[in-house]
Motif scaffolding. Structure first.
Motif, PDB file in Angstrom:
ATOM      1  N   PRO A  34       0.960  -1.401   0.096  1.00 29.35           N
ATOM      2  CA  PRO A  34      -0.397   0.106   0.404  1.00 29.35           C
ATOM      3  C   PRO A  34       0.427   1.234  -0.019  1.00 29.35           C
ATOM      4  CG  PRO A  34       0.078  -0.855   2.144  1.00 29.35           C
ATOM      5  CD  PRO A  34       0.785  -1.729   1.548  1.00 29.35           C
ATOM      6  N   LEU A  35       1.686   1.667  -0.926  1.00 30.83           N
ATOM      7  CA  LEU A  35       3.065   2.353  -0.441  1.00 30.83           C
ATOM      8  C   LEU A  35       2.421   3.115  -2.717  1.00 30.83           C
ATOM      9  CD1 LEU A  35       5.644   3.877  -0.983  1.00 30.83           C
ATOM     10  CD2 LEU A  35       6.702   1.841  -1.711  1.00 30.83           C
ATOM     11  N   VAL A  36       2.584   4.756  -2.109  1.00 29.79           N
ATOM     12  CA  VAL A  36       2.268   5.335  -3.430  1.00 29.79           C
ATOM     13  C   VAL A  36       3.134   6.656  -3.095  1.00 29.79           C
ATOM     14  CG1 VAL A  36       1.175   7.314  -4.689  1.00 29.79           C
ATOM     15  CG2 VAL A  36      -0.373   5.038  -4.083  1.00 29.79           C
ATOM     16  N   THR A  37       4.201   6.824  -3.936  1.00 30.15           N
ATOM     17  CA  THR A  37       5.703   7.815  -3.410  1.00 30.15           C
ATOM     18  C   THR A  37       4.523   9.111  -3.660  1.00 30.15           C
ATOM     19  OG1 THR A  37       6.280   7.895  -5.503  1.00 30.15           O
ATOM     20  CG2 THR A  37       7.360   6.578  -4.244  1.00 30.15           C
ATOM     21  N   HIS A  38       5.131   9.607  -2.799  1.00 31.73           N
ATOM     22  CA  HIS A  38       5.061  11.390  -2.825  1.00 31.73           C
ATOM     23  C   HIS A  38       5.783  11.642  -3.775  1.00 31.73           C
ATOM     24  CE1 HIS A  38       3.329  15.254  -1.182  1.00 31.73           C
ATOM     25  NE2 HIS A  38       5.054  15.941  -1.720  1.00 31.73           N
ATOM     26  N   PRO A  39       5.087  12.564  -5.178  1.00 28.89           N
ATOM     27  CA  PRO A  39       5.603  12.782  -6.464  1.00 28.89           C
ATOM     28  C   PRO A  39       6.817  13.869  -5.810  1.00 28.89           C
ATOM     29  CG  PRO A  39       3.852  13.853  -6.360  1.00 28.89           C
ATOM     30  CD  PRO A  39       3.635  13.007  -5.054  1.00 28.89           C
ATOM     31  N   THR A  40       7.798  13.613  -5.628  1.00 27.82           N
ATOM     32  CA  THR A  40       9.069  14.990  -5.614  1.00 27.82           C
ATOM     33  C   THR A  40      10.339  14.155  -6.977  1.00 27.82           C
ATOM     34  OG1 THR A  40      10.225  15.634  -3.857  1.00 27.82           O
ATOM     35  CG2 THR A  40       9.353  13.517  -3.391  1.00 27.82           C
ATOM     36  N   ASP A  41      10.688  14.960  -7.262  1.00 27.03           N
ATOM     37  CA  ASP A  41      12.004  14.786  -8.157  1.00 27.03           C
ATOM     38  C   ASP A  41      13.089  14.259  -6.511  1.00 27.03           C
ATOM     39  OD1 ASP A  41      11.349  15.395 -10.349  1.00 27.03           O
ATOM     40  OD2 ASP A  41      11.797  17.026  -9.963  1.00 27.03           O
TER      41      ASP A  41
ATOM     42  N   VAL B 110      -8.942   6.092  -0.349  1.00 29.23           N
ATOM     43  CA  VAL B 110      -8.128   6.882   0.474  1.00 29.23           C
ATOM     44  C   VAL B 110      -6.196   6.622   1.095  1.00 29.23           C
ATOM     45  CG1 VAL B 110      -8.407   7.667   2.684  1.00 29.23           C
ATOM     46  CG2 VAL B 110     -10.316   7.053   1.846  1.00 29.23           C
ATOM     47  N   LEU B 111      -6.165   7.757   0.159  1.00 30.18           N
ATOM     48  CA  LEU B 111      -4.384   7.916   0.515  1.00 30.18           C
ATOM     49  C   LEU B 111      -4.255   9.067   1.883  1.00 30.18           C
ATOM     50  CD1 LEU B 111      -5.277   6.674  -2.032  1.00 30.18           C
ATOM     51  CD2 LEU B 111      -3.137   6.896  -3.168  1.00 30.18           C
ATOM     52  N   ALA B 112      -3.464   8.255   2.412  1.00 32.09           N
ATOM     53  CA  ALA B 112      -2.710   9.307   3.660  1.00 32.09           C
ATOM     54  C   ALA B 112      -1.292   9.425   3.368  1.00 32.09           C
ATOM     55  CB  ALA B 112      -2.545   8.641   4.840  1.00 32.09           C
ATOM     56  N   ASP B 113      -1.440  10.826   2.981  1.00 31.61           N
ATOM     57  CA  ASP B 113       0.432  11.639   2.968  1.00 31.61           C
ATOM     58  C   ASP B 113       0.573  12.832   3.647  1.00 31.61           C
ATOM     59  OD1 ASP B 113       2.016  12.594   1.123  1.00 31.61           O
ATOM     60  OD2 ASP B 113       1.056  14.066  -0.263  1.00 31.61           O
ATOM     61  N   GLY B 114       1.286  12.708   4.985  1.00 31.07           N
ATOM     62  CA  GLY B 114       1.809  13.513   5.862  1.00 31.07           C
ATOM     63  C   GLY B 114       1.672  12.581   7.090  1.00 31.07           C
ATOM     64  N   GLY B 115       2.886  12.973   8.370  1.00 32.27           N
ATOM     65  CA  GLY B 115       2.654  13.027   8.899  1.00 32.27           C
ATOM     66  C   GLY B 115       3.314  11.613   9.537  1.00 32.27           C
TER      67      GLY B 115
ATOM     68  N   ILE C 190      -6.538  11.872  -1.531  1.00 34.77           N
ATOM     69  CA  ILE C 190      -5.188  12.233  -0.356  1.00 34.77           C
ATOM     70  C   ILE C 190      -6.163  13.218   0.333  1.00 34.77           C
ATOM     71  CG2 ILE C 190      -3.189  13.031  -0.668  1.00 34.77           C
ATOM     72  CD1 ILE C 190      -3.033  12.586  -3.940  1.00 34.77           C
ATOM     73  N   VAL C 191      -5.749  12.115   1.249  1.00 33.03           N
ATOM     74  CA  VAL C 191      -5.587  13.395   3.070  1.00 33.03           C
ATOM     75  C   VAL C 191      -4.403  13.723   3.320  1.00 33.03           C
ATOM     76  CG1 VAL C 191      -6.579  12.757   5.078  1.00 33.03           C
ATOM     77  CG2 VAL C 191      -7.470  11.804   3.240  1.00 33.03           C
ATOM     78  N   GLY C 192      -4.429  14.728   3.211  1.00 36.04           N
ATOM     79  CA  GLY C 192      -3.588  15.854   3.987  1.00 36.04           C
ATOM     80  C   GLY C 192      -2.428  16.312   2.656  1.00 36.04           C
ATOM     81  N   HIS C 193      -1.311  17.249   3.405  1.00 39.93           N
ATOM     82  CA  HIS C 193      -0.756  18.109   2.421  1.00 39.93           C
ATOM     83  C   HIS C 193       0.925  17.802   2.716  1.00 39.93           C
ATOM     84  CE1 HIS C 193      -4.481  19.394   3.083  1.00 39.93           C
ATOM     85  NE2 HIS C 193      -3.838  20.264   3.895  1.00 39.93           N
ATOM     86  N   GLY C 194       1.613  16.309   2.504  1.00 42.37           N
ATOM     87  CA  GLY C 194       2.595  16.083   2.591  1.00 42.37           C
ATOM     88  C   GLY C 194       3.543  16.886   3.987  1.00 42.37           C
ATOM     89  N   TYR C 195       2.811  16.448   4.669  1.00 41.27           N
ATOM     90  CA  TYR C 195       3.386  17.484   5.947  1.00 41.27           C
ATOM     91  C   TYR C 195       5.178  16.379   6.592  1.00 41.27           C
ATOM     92  CZ  TYR C 195       4.778  19.057  10.776  1.00 41.27           C
ATOM     93  OH  TYR C 195       5.683  19.200  11.758  1.00 41.27           O
ATOM     94  N   THR C 196       5.842  17.396   6.763  1.00 45.10           N
ATOM     95  CA  THR C 196       7.476  16.532   6.931  1.00 45.10           C
ATOM     96  C   THR C 196       7.459  17.549   8.301  1.00 45.10           C
ATOM     97  OG1 THR C 196       7.876  14.995   5.260  1.00 45.10           O
ATOM     98  CG2 THR C 196       9.388  15.247   6.703  1.00 45.10           C
ATOM     99  N   PRO C 197       7.691  17.306   8.465  1.00 40.89           N
ATOM    100  CA  PRO C 197       8.491  17.664  10.037  1.00 40.89           C
ATOM    101  C   PRO C 197       9.763  18.196   9.811  1.00 40.89           C
ATOM    102  CG  PRO C 197       7.396  16.090  11.616  1.00 40.89           C
ATOM    103  CD  PRO C 197       7.401  15.731  10.181  1.00 40.89           C
ATOM    104  N   GLY C 198      10.319  19.759  10.066  1.00 47.15           N
ATOM    105  CA  GLY C 198      12.295  20.096   9.599  1.00 47.15           C
ATOM    106  C   GLY C 198      12.184  20.377   7.943  1.00 47.15           C
ATOM    107  N   VAL C 199      10.963  20.330   6.858  1.00 44.20           N
ATOM    108  CA  VAL C 199      11.293  20.303   6.297  1.00 44.20           C
ATOM    109  C   VAL C 199       9.833  20.964   5.673  1.00 44.20           C
ATOM    110  CG1 VAL C 199      10.986  18.676   3.830  1.00 44.20           C
ATOM    111  CG2 VAL C 199      12.054  17.766   6.051  1.00 44.20           C
ATOM    112  N   THR C 200       8.485  20.308   5.128  1.00 42.25           N
ATOM    113  CA  THR C 200       7.484  21.415   4.742  1.00 42.25           C
ATOM    114  C   THR C 200       6.973  22.312   5.549  1.00 42.25           C
ATOM    115  OG1 THR C 200       5.432  19.650   5.488  1.00 42.25           O
ATOM    116  CG2 THR C 200       6.232  19.889   3.751  1.00 42.25           C
TER     117      THR C 200
END
Length: 380
Positions: free
Chosen positions: A50-57, A269-274, A222-232
């Protein structure tokens, strides 16, 4: 009943919870991890993880998209990223990595990223990138922003994209308003109706918006905004935050109600962030996610094009970046080990999906859909 707290006189707010605030409760049954399944399916496409990558270079190049696909996940290319703008994308990335690792200030690195993204998107490069993934035999997915979806999607489909991701910091079913710099706003319902491929759209953070997106015909939300502590930094820049446990559960409630409303149409439902460790993956699925979008947890892999750096697409916004270019702790590990193990790390950052299998087994569930019914507690 909603758990409301009084902020001040006449103003209340709903209490919400993040993944760190909850724990999974084992049931009366356990089972062997060898007999559980972590597979899921969206439309006609089935995945072992159940893995979808966050679309970042920083994480996804054409080569890593292929590798992740062969390892059981879905790699999502950023159709507005560096591979679509520069014929020598790897050299361009090397400039960014060198600047960051030579001690350049964060603002300088972000300005360089903005500069690199000021080059025009070239559809010939975009087509070549997509075809590299398509020719490998794995499922091809690409992300576009709502602003460029209408313009780029025909090129993506002709190149072989099979799953389209329409993703922005916040995506709604209807964008209201127009200024002199905008083309006509994207109407997702009309846009999706004209396509023959499944569309995943987001991010959202509440029941109502999730329901509206489901009604557009999206195959996934997609649920969330790709939150990563110290990054976003969306919370610091826009004041908008997403407590992921509550947001996922709300979106899962919208999915259940939409299923009843339509007589059987299931939206994923895909969880993106945290999500920073394997325990967070298990909690996201337990809250109702069908899959997780991972970015930072994959950035330390040998194959990651960012070479230990991580950022989201919002870092390159020309006037209001909402992500830093951050250096993450390095680990000597490849993607296969990161996803499937074995691990000698006790922090839940290696063998991410082996840990998920073990979580299902230890709580007595055989697959992801069953696991979404597991008991949860809230920490004091």
């Amino acid at each position: 009943m909603r758990d409301l707290v009084e902020i001040g006189m006449g103003r209340t707010a709903r209490r919400s919870y993040d993944l760190d605030d909850i724990d999974i409760v084992p049931s009366r049954r356990t089972r062997s991890s060898k007999v559980v399944s972590t597979g899921w399916q969206i439309d006609a496409y089935r995945f072992d993880l159940p893995l979808v990558t966050h679309p970042t270079d920083a994480v996804v190049s054409p080569d890593t998209a292929v590798s992740i696909g062969k390892l059981g996940g879905l790699g999502v290319l950023n159709a507005e990223g560096l591979w679509a703008r520069h014929a020598d994308a790897e050299s361009v990335l090397a400039r960014l990595v060198t600047a960051a690792k030579d001690g350049a200030e964060t603002g300088e690195v972000v300005r360089l990223l903005q500069e690199l993204h000021s080059a025009s998107i070239r559809t010939d490069l975009l087509t070549e990138t997509i075809r590299t993934v398509r020719d490998s035999g794995v499922t091809v997915a690409a992300r576009v922003s709502p602003q460029h979806a209408a313009e780029l999607t025909p090129h993506l489909l002709s190149a072989g994209v099979e799953i389209l991701v329409v993703q922005g910091t916040i995506v709604s079913a209807e964008h209201v308003g127009k200024d002199t710099s905008e083309d006509d706003p994207l109407n997702l319902k009309d846009f999706i109706a004209d396509l023959d491929v499944p569309v995943i759209a987001g991010g959202v953070s509440d029941y109502r918006t999730a329901m509206h997106l489901m009604r557009t015909g999206a195959a996934g939300v997609i649920v969330g905004h790709g939150y990563t502590p110290g990054v976003t930094s969306t919370d610091r820049v826009l004041g908008i935050g997403v407590p992921m446990a509550t947001a996922i559960i709300d979106a899962a409630a919208a999915r259940r109600d939409y299923l009843d409303e339509t007589g059987g149409r299931y939206v994923h439902v895909l969880a993106d962030g945290g999500i920073s460790c394997s325990g967070d993956i298990a909690k996201a699925i337990a809250c109702g996610a069908d899959a997780v979008m991972l970015g930072a947890p994959l950035a330390s892999a040998h194959e990651a094009p960012g070479k230990g750096l991580y950022w989201t697409a919002a870092a390159a916004h020309p006037s209001l970046p909402r992500s830093r270019v951050a250096s993450l702790p390095g680990r000597e590990v490849d993607l296969k080990t990161l996803l499937h193990g074995p691990s000698s790390d006790a922090e839940g950052v290696v063998n991410l999906f082996g840990a998920l299998r073990r979580a299902l087994a230890k709580t007595g569930y055989s697959d992801l859909k069953e696991f979404q019914r597991v008991g949860l507690t809230v920490r004091n």
